[in-house]
Motif scaffolding. Structure first.
Motif, mmCIF file in Angstrom:
data_model
loop_
_atom_site.group_PDB
_atom_site.id
_atom_site.type_symbol
_atom_site.label_atom_id
_atom_site.label_comp_id
_atom_site.label_asym_id
_atom_site.label_seq_id
_atom_site.Cartn_x
_atom_site.Cartn_y
_atom_site.Cartn_z
ATOM 1 N N ARG A 100 -4.034 5.343 -13.179
ATOM 2 C CA ARG A 100 -5.057 4.335 -12.899
ATOM 3 C C ARG A 100 -6.460 4.942 -13.001
ATOM 4 N N LYS A 149 0.680 6.496 -10.309
ATOM 5 C CA LYS A 149 -0.621 6.169 -9.725
ATOM 6 C C LYS A 149 -1.765 6.989 -10.310
ATOM 7 N N GLU A 167 0.832 -1.204 0.000
ATOM 8 C CA GLU A 167 0.000 0.000 0.000
ATOM 9 C C GLU A 167 0.868 1.256 0.000
ATOM 10 N N ASP A 215 3.880 5.675 -5.721
ATOM 11 C CA ASP A 215 4.037 5.367 -7.149
ATOM 12 C C ASP A 215 3.826 6.619 -8.003
ATOM 13 N N ASP A 259 2.284 1.736 -3.425
ATOM 14 C CA ASP A 259 1.275 2.308 -4.315
ATOM 15 C C ASP A 259 1.096 3.802 -4.071
ATOM 16 N N ARG A 265 -1.574 -2.305 -9.490
ATOM 17 C CA ARG A 265 -0.995 -1.854 -8.219
ATOM 18 C C ARG A 265 -0.204 -2.984 -7.555
#
Length: 411
Positions: free
Chosen positions: A19, A16, A7, A13, A10, A382
């Motif tokens: 997404r 991100k 987590e 990231d 992510d 992810r």
């Protein structure tokens, strides 16, 4: 690595934000980017605009006012940026299979001029079937007495079968079944050493692996847009032709849109003096409009960041699979320089595992007879997805339903 650490990864990231640009199915973990990427949220709006406004209201005028006529070149050049092509070396047209036929036919035509005694097309025996089939069909059309196919594999290495009788090599940059990444620079150099052409199939690498066709001086390349480029089922493919080859010989499918002046309706074919001579029929406007958007998403991301995350996701997948599901055998090479963006695992009950995974909301590919494929698609996959998937696979293998499974085949 714990789920909590996933987590955190992510949260940190840099990719991100991408997404949120895709429709993520609820209660689903989707690891099939190498067969059909997820749908970008804006794709439906673009399709509606083309249908309702450009076609529905402006009708035929949209060939000019909406730029339909120039879409294949415009979008081709956008893909060209992803694959390291120069301007006007890439175009959107037809399917991967048809574009392979064009490349093979053009290579043969050029070699007839420059090296007329060459008669061999080199294929990797485990290449994607359509690559093999198109080459086989073309050889049969031309006469198997004149042209022949020679295969290479683990037993007969490329270096051992490549000679001055070879017209061209047709090879996938990433093998569809094993996930092996081939050294584009090294193999292109090897081909050119004997004056053979190289045709790269980029279907399983474009959008997930950094590519620079100009730097390696590739001759031809093809690729689809519905995998890591997320352009939708059956979306048109692209073809790359190095400028040094574009005006040497005709490509074999001389359709009207490849004419230098299509609307003059000439009785004799005169090829356009550029990449547009690799068009055949009227472009698929609706789908190319969607490709325009989806390719833009990839261009907005940094390809090096995509590759870095792809490898990190793969590392996590391999580590967790070794710990929790040791009965599945990794087929894909572990080394970064030999690994694409999907991982392939071998298991005698791969078919059952794939089906039962889907019942639990996990989508991976099954490839006959015993291969499970899992695509790392960095724009929307992810780290927690990888963690959860391995747990579900472990559950499937230990489930009583698994032993007696009998279901329908899956893609």
């Amino acid at each position: 690595m714990t789920r909590e650490q996933c987590e955190i990864a992510d949260e940190n990231d840099e990719l991100k934000i991408f997404r949120n640009k895709f429709k993520i199915p609820q209660d689903t973990i989707y690891l099939i980017g190498n067969s059909l990427g997820l749908c970008p949220i804006e794709s439906q709006k673009i399709a509606n605009r083309v249908i309702k406004q450009e076609w529905g209201q402006n009708h035929i005028d949209s060939w000019n006012t909406a730029g339909w006529y120039h879409l294949p070149v415009k979008v081709g050049n956008k893909i060209g940026k992803i694959i390291g092509a120069e301007q006007n070396e890439t175009i959107i047209s037809d399917s991967t299979s048809i574009n392979i036929f064009k490349c093979l036919g053009t290579s043969i035509a050029i070699q007839k001029i420059k090296n007329p005694d060459r008669r061999i097309i080199l294929l990797e025996r485990e290449n994607f079937p359509t690559d093999l089939y198109i080459a086989q069909g073309l050889v049969n059309l031309l006469s198997t007495d004149e042209y022949k196919i020679r295969y290479f594999d683990d037993d007969n290495r490329l270096e051992d079968v490549l000679g001055d009788d070879v017209v061209c090599i047709l090879l996938s940059h990433v093998n569809y079944r094993t996930g092996q990444l081939y050294n584009m620079k090294q193999i292109t150099k090897l081909a050119h050493k004997v004056d053979a052409h190289i045709i790269w199939d980029l279907c399983h690498s474009v959008g997930s692996v950094p590519i620079n066709l100009t730097k390696v001086d590739a001759d031809f390349a093809v690729g689809c847009t519905y995998k890591y480029l997320n352009s939708g089922p059956g979306a048109p493919a692209f073809i790359y032709v190095n400028k040094k080859h574009q005006n040497v010989a005709w490509q074999p499918l001389t359709g009207w849109f490849g004419h230098q002046a299509p609307f003059k309706m000439s009785k004799l074919y005169e090829p356009a003096p550029n990449i547009t001579n690799y068009l055949v029929g009227t472009p698929q406007v609706l789908q190319i409009s969607i490709i325009d958007h989806s390719v833009g998403i990839t261009l907005d991301a940094d390809m090096q960041a995509i590759r870095k995350k792809s490898l990190a996701l793969g590392d996590l997948f391999i580590k967790l699979m070794d710990e929790k599901c040791p009965s599945l055998k990794l087929v894909t090479p572990f080394e970064y320089e030999k690994r694409g963006s999907h991982l392939s695992y071998q298991h005698e009950n791969a078919y059952a595992i794939s089906n039962l995974m889907r019942k639990r909301g996990v989508y991976g590919d099954f490839r006959f007879p015993d291969i499970l494929r899992f695509a790392m698609t960095p724009l929307y996959t992810r780290f927690v997805d990888i963690w959860d998937v391995i747990g579900i696979i472990s559950e499937v293998i230990n489930d009583a339903e698994y032993e007696g499974f009998d279901g329908n085949c899956v893609t």
